[in-house]
Design an enzyme around this catalytic site. Structure first.
Site, PDB file in Angstrom:
ATOM      1  CB  CYS A  76      -0.925  -0.009   1.212  1.00  0.00           C
ATOM      2  SG  CYS A  76      -2.064   1.384   1.205  1.00  0.00           S
ATOM      3  CB  CYS A  80      -1.843   4.255   7.983  1.00  0.00           C
ATOM      4  SG  CYS A  80      -2.886   4.757   6.586  1.00  0.00           S
ATOM      5  CB  CYS A  83      -0.946   0.262   8.291  1.00  0.00           C
ATOM      6  SG  CYS A  83      -1.586  -1.070   7.236  1.00  0.00           S
ATOM      7  CB  CYS A 120     -15.230  -7.557   6.842  1.00  0.00           C
ATOM      8  SG  CYS A 120     -14.519  -5.948   6.479  1.00  0.00           S
ATOM      9  CB  CYS A 151     -18.344  -5.563   5.683  1.00  0.00           C
ATOM     10  SG  CYS A 151     -17.491  -4.059   6.208  1.00  0.00           S
ATOM     11  CB  CYS A 211     -18.475  -0.604   9.137  1.00  0.00           C
ATOM     12  SG  CYS A 211     -17.303  -1.324  10.313  1.00  0.00           S
ATOM     13  NE  ARG A 283     -17.221  -5.946  13.949  1.00  0.00           N
ATOM     14  CZ  ARG A 283     -17.496  -5.203  12.887  1.00  0.00           C
ATOM     15  NH1 ARG A 283     -16.580  -4.441  12.356  1.00  0.00           N
ATOM     16  NH2 ARG A 283     -18.688  -5.236  12.343  1.00  0.00           N
TER      17      ARG A 283
HETATM   18  N1  SAM Z   1      -6.609   0.331   3.031  1.00  0.00           N
HETATM   19  C1  SAM Z   1      -7.933   0.585   3.474  1.00  0.00           C
HETATM   20  C2  SAM Z   1      -7.999   1.762   4.403  1.00  0.00           C
HETATM   21  O1  SAM Z   1      -7.037   2.100   5.051  1.00  0.00           O
HETATM   22  O2  SAM Z   1      -9.081   2.355   4.481  1.00  0.00           O
HETATM   23  C3  SAM Z   1      -8.606  -0.600   4.119  1.00  0.00           C
HETATM   24  C4  SAM Z   1      -7.822  -1.519   5.019  1.00  0.00           C
HETATM   25  S1  SAM Z   1      -7.166  -0.792   6.501  1.00  0.00           S
HETATM   26  C5  SAM Z   1      -6.027  -1.996   7.029  1.00  0.00           C
HETATM   27  C6  SAM Z   1      -8.541  -0.823   7.611  1.00  0.00           C
HETATM   28  C7  SAM Z   1      -8.361  -0.309   9.023  1.00  0.00           C
HETATM   29  O3  SAM Z   1      -7.627  -1.269   9.776  1.00  0.00           O
HETATM   30  C8  SAM Z   1      -7.579   0.969   9.243  1.00  0.00           C
HETATM   31  O4  SAM Z   1      -8.318   2.112   8.973  1.00  0.00           O
HETATM   32  C9  SAM Z   1      -7.257   0.863  10.711  1.00  0.00           C
HETATM   33  O5  SAM Z   1      -8.288   1.460  11.462  1.00  0.00           O
HETATM   34  C10 SAM Z   1      -7.211  -0.639  10.969  1.00  0.00           C
HETATM   35  N2  SAM Z   1      -5.829  -1.070  11.277  1.00  0.00           N
HETATM   36  C11 SAM Z   1      -4.822  -1.238  10.396  1.00  0.00           C
HETATM   37  N3  SAM Z   1      -3.685  -1.618  11.032  1.00  0.00           N
HETATM   38  C12 SAM Z   1      -3.990  -1.686  12.338  1.00  0.00           C
HETATM   39  C13 SAM Z   1      -3.232  -2.024  13.494  1.00  0.00           C
HETATM   40  N4  SAM Z   1      -1.946  -2.312  13.432  1.00  0.00           N
HETATM   41  N5  SAM Z   1      -3.847  -2.014  14.683  1.00  0.00           N
HETATM   42  C14 SAM Z   1      -5.174  -1.693  14.767  1.00  0.00           C
HETATM   43  N6  SAM Z   1      -5.931  -1.357  13.709  1.00  0.00           N
HETATM   44  C15 SAM Z   1      -5.350  -1.351  12.509  1.00  0.00           C
HETATM   45  C1  DTB Z   2     -11.328  -2.441  11.527  1.00  0.00           C
HETATM   46  O1  DTB Z   2     -11.767  -1.452  12.128  1.00  0.00           O
HETATM   47  N1  DTB Z   2     -10.409  -3.272  11.983  1.00  0.00           N
HETATM   48  C2  DTB Z   2     -10.090  -4.285  11.016  1.00  0.00           C
HETATM   49  C3  DTB Z   2     -11.100  -3.987   9.885  1.00  0.00           C
HETATM   50  N2  DTB Z   2     -11.725  -2.790  10.315  1.00  0.00           N
HETATM   51  C4  DTB Z   2     -10.681  -3.943   8.495  1.00  0.00           C
HETATM   52  C5  DTB Z   2      -8.663  -4.308  10.625  1.00  0.00           C
HETATM   53  C6  DTB Z   2      -7.724  -4.581  11.761  1.00  0.00           C
HETATM   54  C7  DTB Z   2      -6.366  -4.743  11.195  1.00  0.00           C
HETATM   55  C8  DTB Z   2      -5.349  -5.071  12.233  1.00  0.00           C
HETATM   56  C9  DTB Z   2      -3.984  -5.174  11.647  1.00  0.00           C
HETATM   57  C10 DTB Z   2      -3.777  -6.272  10.659  1.00  0.00           C
HETATM   58  O2  DTB Z   2      -4.201  -7.420  10.904  1.00  0.00           O
HETATM   59  O3  DTB Z   2      -3.128  -6.011   9.631  1.00  0.00           O
HETATM   60 FE1  SF4 Z   3      -2.829   1.301   3.320  1.00  0.00          FE
HETATM   61 FE2  SF4 Z   3      -2.730   0.256   5.719  1.00  0.00          FE
HETATM   62 FE3  SF4 Z   3      -3.260   2.839   5.453  1.00  0.00          FE
HETATM   63 FE4  SF4 Z   3      -5.094   1.008   4.658  1.00  0.00          FE
HETATM   64  S1  SF4 Z   3      -4.381   1.382   6.746  1.00  0.00           S
HETATM   65  S2  SF4 Z   3      -4.426   2.840   3.560  1.00  0.00           S
HETATM   66  S3  SF4 Z   3      -3.720  -0.625   3.981  1.00  0.00           S
HETATM   67  S4  SF4 Z   3      -1.345   1.820   4.899  1.00  0.00           S
END
Ligand code: SAM
Ligand code: DTB
Ligand code: SF4
Length: 348
Positions: A76, A80, A83, A120, A151, A211, A283
């Site tokens: 990606c 963030c 992430c 989802c 979702c 959501c 959730r």
């Molecule tokens: N790339 C898309 C986005 O960012 O909207 C969808 C997938 S993204 C991984 C979805 C959500 O996962 C993020 O907005 C964040 O709230 C959550 N998330 C990602 N990494 C995480 C982490 N290490 N711990 C907790 N929540 C996480």
């Molecule tokens: C949300 O609020 N939490 C989920 C889902 N929506 C997509 C994602 C959590 C991701 C946690 C880090 C990972 O497993 O990469």
């Molecule tokens: Fe990309 Fe992760 Fe950010 Fe979603 S949360 S936009 S997967 S860097």
């Protein structure tokens, strides 16, 4: 009278009596001061209020079961800071192509057998491209045909993309605010808070259910958590689902090494979300693996009524299914029946 201090159990340390704030009527005109009052209330008062509100709208012994599948992992371009899927950080996550339709459907069938009523699909994109949308549309249709709620979380959307997903039969779109508007700039620089609010607006306008939640434990202040909860609860409509994630710390990401988060503050966050958005599913999302059973039990008492079930979130691990079944059995919690499935996780 032999002593129960009735009146005192309803006091709060702010200007508003908790009983008034926790009427259970869905409101979108919350003030920051009201949210702060709730967040800082004595713990027993807060939990009592949250559980009372919870019972007005939900069966307190049921949780909704969602399963997550990362249909496109890694690579990606966004930054963030939490992430592991961002190309900007050196993590163990590999960049994989978009999954094939049949693989996704096999995974959805397996999730349904495990009792999940919502499936989802997540993709590590900034926003989906037209060809990618075509494949996602097929996935949404296929999963809907299995009788599960669908979702998707694919990043930012344009209005016509939201419509395309609605037409395919998508039920929910997940797009989180993540944190307060102020703290957001410390976490993500490649897109703004306004971008997120715009996507939520397009999703709502297309008639999709929203959501939307956030992450705690990213080093934010209590004010940031109060502001996040306030923003969520004052959107034009409450999100149907509100995921509260605790940061999962992943090696190589900038937030790895952040101070661990106080479980009591986590429970407070859940309780306030429950009171502010009384008819929404709240959730208990990422981070359960790092939580004790007792903390999770308190979260359910505070009004959490949805979880991700299955050993993986997107790239990180989630409690094993048998551990969750054991916990739910100890708490007398059953899966909430879904639209078209009647799961029974007590039989397996
Ligand atoms: N790339 C898309 C986005 O960012 O909207 C969808 C997938 S993204 C991984 C979805 C959500 O996962 C993020 O907005 C964040 O709230 C959550 N998330 C990602 N990494 C995480 C982490 N290490 N711990 C907790 N929540 C996480
Ligand atoms: C949300 O609020 N939490 C989920 C889902 N929506 C997509 C994602 C959590 C991701 C946690 C880090 C990972 O497993 O990469
Ligand atoms: Fe990309 Fe992760 Fe950010 Fe979603 S949360 S936009 S997967 S860097």
């Amino acid at each position: 009278m032999d002593g129960a201090p009735e009146a005192e159990s309803h006091h709060s340390n702010g200007p508003f009596p908790l009983t008034e704030l926790a009427s259970g009527d869905p409101r979108t005109d919350w003030t920051l001061e009201e949210v702060r009052t709730l967040y800082n209330a004595p713990f027993a008062d807060l939990l009592h209020a949250a559980q009372t509100v919870h019972r007005l709208h939900f069966n307190p012994n049921q949780v909704q079961i969602s399963t997550l599948l990362s249909v496109k992992t890694g690579g990606c371009p966004e930054d963030c800071a939490y992430c592991p899927q961002s190309t900007r950080f050196d993590t163990d996550v590999e960049n994989e192509p978009l999954m094939q339709l049949e693989e996704v459907l096999a995974s959805a069938r397996a999730a349904r057998e495990q009792g999940a009523t919502r499936f989802c699909m997540g993709a590590a994109w900034r926003s989906p491209k037209p060809k990618q949308m075509d494949l996602i549309v097929e996935m949404v249709k296929g999963v809907s045909e299995l009788g599960m709620e669908t979702c998707a979380t694919l990043g930012m959307l344009q209005p016509e993309q939201a419509q395309q997903l609605k037409d395919a039969g998508l039920d929910y779109y997940n797009h989180n605010l993540d944190t307060s508007e102020n703290y957001y700039r410390q976490i993500i620089t490649t897109r703004t808070y306004k971008h997120r609010l715009d996507t939520l607006h397009f999703v709502r306008n297309a008639g999709l259910k929203v959501c939307c939640g956030g992450i705690v434990g990213m080093g934010e202040s209590e004010v940031d958590r109060v502001e996040l909860l306030h923003t969520l609860a004052t959107l034009p409509e409450h999100p149907g689902s509100v995921p509260i994630n605790q940061l999962v710390q992943v090696e190589g990401t900038p937030l790895n090494g952040t101070d661990s988060f106080d479980p009591i503050d986590f429970v407070r966050t859940i309780a306030v979300a429950r009171i502010l958005m009384p008819a929404s599913h709240v959730r208990l999302s990422a981070g359960r693996e790092e939580m004790s059973d007792e903390t999770q039990a308190l979260c359910f008492l505070a009004g959490a009524n949805s979880i991700f079930y299955g050993e993986k979130l997107l790239t990180t691990s989630n409690p094993a299914a048998d551990a969750d079944q054991a916990l739910m059995a100890r708490l007398g919690i059953e899966p909430e029946p879904g639209a078209a499935c009647q799961p029974d996780w007590t039989s397996g």
